[in-house]
Scaffold this motif. Sequence first.
Motif, PDB file in Angstrom:
ATOM      1  N   PRO A  50     -28.718  39.308 -12.919  1.00  0.00           N
ATOM      2  CA  PRO A  50     -27.838  38.230 -12.452  1.00  0.00           C
ATOM      3  C   PRO A  50     -26.337  38.479 -12.620  1.00  0.00           C
ATOM      4  O   PRO A  50     -25.538  37.731 -12.061  1.00  0.00           O
ATOM      5  CB  PRO A  50     -28.282  37.031 -13.302  1.00  0.00           C
ATOM      6  N   TRP A  51     -25.979  39.517 -13.336  1.00  0.00           N
ATOM      7  CA  TRP A  51     -24.543  39.824 -13.426  1.00  0.00           C
ATOM      8  C   TRP A  51     -24.123  40.786 -12.319  1.00  0.00           C
ATOM      9  O   TRP A  51     -22.932  41.046 -12.153  1.00  0.00           O
ATOM     10  CB  TRP A  51     -24.206  40.424 -14.809  1.00  0.00           C
ATOM     11  N   ASN A 103     -32.497  29.593 -12.555  1.00  0.00           N
ATOM     12  CA  ASN A 103     -31.979  30.192 -13.795  1.00  0.00           C
ATOM     13  C   ASN A 103     -30.485  30.460 -13.707  1.00  0.00           C
ATOM     14  O   ASN A 103     -29.746  30.199 -14.659  1.00  0.00           O
ATOM     15  CB  ASN A 103     -32.691  31.523 -14.083  1.00  0.00           C
ATOM     16  N   TRP A 104     -30.040  31.009 -12.563  1.00  0.00           N
ATOM     17  CA  TRP A 104     -28.691  31.581 -12.543  1.00  0.00           C
ATOM     18  C   TRP A 104     -27.641  30.773 -11.801  1.00  0.00           C
ATOM     19  O   TRP A 104     -26.442  30.993 -12.024  1.00  0.00           O
ATOM     20  CB  TRP A 104     -28.738  33.027 -12.020  1.00  0.00           C
ATOM     21  N   PRO A 114     -26.560  27.793 -12.355  1.00  0.00           N
ATOM     22  CA  PRO A 114     -25.613  27.162 -13.292  1.00  0.00           C
ATOM     23  C   PRO A 114     -24.583  28.146 -13.850  1.00  0.00           C
ATOM     24  O   PRO A 114     -23.417  27.796 -14.012  1.00  0.00           O
ATOM     25  CB  PRO A 114     -26.520  26.626 -14.405  1.00  0.00           C
ATOM     26  N   ALA A 115     -25.030  29.372 -14.120  1.00  0.00           N
ATOM     27  CA  ALA A 115     -24.096  30.363 -14.678  1.00  0.00           C
ATOM     28  C   ALA A 115     -23.051  30.754 -13.630  1.00  0.00           C
ATOM     29  O   ALA A 115     -21.851  30.821 -13.919  1.00  0.00           O
ATOM     30  CB  ALA A 115     -24.862  31.598 -15.153  1.00  0.00           C
ATOM     31  N   GLU A 145     -20.517  27.960 -13.049  1.00  0.00           N
ATOM     32  CA  GLU A 145     -19.554  27.881 -14.158  1.00  0.00           C
ATOM     33  C   GLU A 145     -18.442  28.924 -13.992  1.00  0.00           C
ATOM     34  O   GLU A 145     -17.260  28.620 -14.166  1.00  0.00           O
ATOM     35  CB  GLU A 145     -20.324  28.126 -15.465  1.00  0.00           C
ATOM     36  N   VAL A 146     -18.839  30.142 -13.651  1.00  0.00           N
ATOM     37  CA  VAL A 146     -17.874  31.245 -13.543  1.00  0.00           C
ATOM     38  C   VAL A 146     -16.873  30.984 -12.419  1.00  0.00           C
ATOM     39  O   VAL A 146     -15.654  31.091 -12.605  1.00  0.00           O
ATOM     40  CB  VAL A 146     -18.616  32.586 -13.299  1.00  0.00           C
ATOM     41  N   TRP A 147     -17.383  30.596 -11.225  1.00  0.00           N
ATOM     42  CA  TRP A 147     -16.454  30.447 -10.103  1.00  0.00           C
ATOM     43  C   TRP A 147     -15.802  29.077 -10.065  1.00  0.00           C
ATOM     44  O   TRP A 147     -14.785  28.914  -9.396  1.00  0.00           O
ATOM     45  CB  TRP A 147     -17.132  30.860  -8.791  1.00  0.00           C
TER      46      TRP A 147
END
Lengths: 230, 60, 301
Positions: free
Chosen positions: C171-172, C209-210, C212-213, C216-218
């Motif tokens: 996911p990164w 899963n991803w 939300p992450a 948050e970042v963008w």
Amino acid sequence: MDASTCARGAADLAGRVLGALRDGSAADLADFLDSCVDATAGLAAVRLVGADVFLPHLVLDRPLGTRDADVVVASFEILPSVTAPATAEQRVMAWHDWSTARLLAGLTGAVPVATPEDPAAVLGPVEQWARWSVAVAQLSSSAHPGATGPVVDAVAAQPLALCRGVVRSVLRRDFATASRLTRWICLLHATGVGLPLDPVLLLAHVESRAGAEPRRLLDLAAARHLVRST
Amino acid sequence: MTVHTSARPVLAPADLAALSTLVAEPESAVADPPLPEPNAAGVLLLGLLLSPSTPKEPRK
Amino acid sequence: MNTVVHTAHNVTARALGWLHANRDLGAFDDDATADLNDPDGVYKPLCELALASSLVLREGVAGTAELRAARELLEFSWRQLRRGDLLYERQLRHVLLTDPLETYAHHARGGLRHEALEQLLAQDSATDSMTEVVPNRRLAVANAHRVVGLPRDDDPQDMLRQTWLGRTPQPWALDWYTAYHMTHAVFHVTDWGALPGELPPDVAEYLRNWLPAWFEVWAEAGQWDLIGELLIVGACLPEPWCEPARWELFAGLQHADGLVPRDTEPVDDEPLRRFHDHQHTAVVAAIAGTLTTSRLLGGST
């Protein structure tokens, strides 16, 4: 105490621990302290590196010498632990100290230390996983091989929050936080917790970008040992 | 080692606060996530329709 | 009423109102021909306007005024495209282009049909006349065929597996551009949330899963257009992802007149510039609000 002297000392000490891990020797804490111009700042550095000073003993199963144990004891004597932490920083410090003191007790056969308080107080609500994972990162020295305890249990119960936290820090290119969280990820992996990402690929990605700061490298070295042990 | 086992000063609460600050290292305040390059011609091409540019007929 | 439904509903109403009030700024200067000098200038925004309008009409969860605005906007873009003649001429001349089909699909979804164009599209489909495109774009074409009703042997699941998302990478392993590719793979495989079951379980879980992450970042980086697209993705999942705090953040960006800024750069005061800079984000907001409202009220299950 001068904070920058302490931080420099901690970097020096972390470098010695890294060297010990690499060479299969012990990080000679007494020798480190002898090398410090300001012994007080040196002891504060020992306290800052915390449980990580024992990594060679945990990873390589080396006995802890009396002189080294004395240095850790002394690092607590100059700065007694906060008994009733009131701020977020003090709570982190209390758990950081607890990990150090507990490992010291385990390695020297001394009496175990009392746990600070409910780990939820230091980590915050897991629904706010971004903030939660930053607190988890601050406690990275608790994520060592064989680690147990309330904070470890609390983190291990929330693998998705932890994984979101590390993905966020990697995408923010905050590789200091990412290194510390990767270490936790590797601990969970080593203890058999299922993860929605690949810890070995994550570790490789972060290792390539983490820079040269010795305390970061120590986090990553611990992580590497954790995934190797699985 | 003798020097280290002698009586040591107990540091002030301010020192403990300073050490706590070092231990509780915050995350980086400035994020550096992947972003579009400001001058990339592709930025406005992205979106709900990504169409290849119209072929130009050669002028007779 | 559920707080997210309320918020999402209002975001759509205001975004649609802004698009409607400013629609003339998105019109062709003169009679456009099949050879568009600048397809991204007016043509692409018109297509996006038609998309948003057609989805508001398809879902039917907006208020009476919004449904009327959506109908008028769809007819506006149809008129601009000379009731499909421009698309027909463009497809005649440029056989392998897929944008006439994709633009037509939004109008066909809203009941605006062009018989000769459909015959042409059927011929082109039978001969596989289409330019080679990246995998998420290939899904867009397949979905357009699906919406227009041109039978093909496309396998959207197989096509999804060719995209970045279909491989569920670590996911990164994502950048800004690829994030847009990811959102579009979801939009097309689910036909904009109409078919959430078209997302395979592993891909749906990956997104839950991803998202939300990534959000948050963008969001921290002020990429409002992208986080709006992430909200659309959330509304396309079998179990929608629409957290109140995320929606409050997005709704809080909207200006009083309904404009949603695309990022943190200052919004230009000049009307034409203002419209062209931010029309895409208004379209995104209208779609996100519509699909979220509809899914929460029980649509597309």
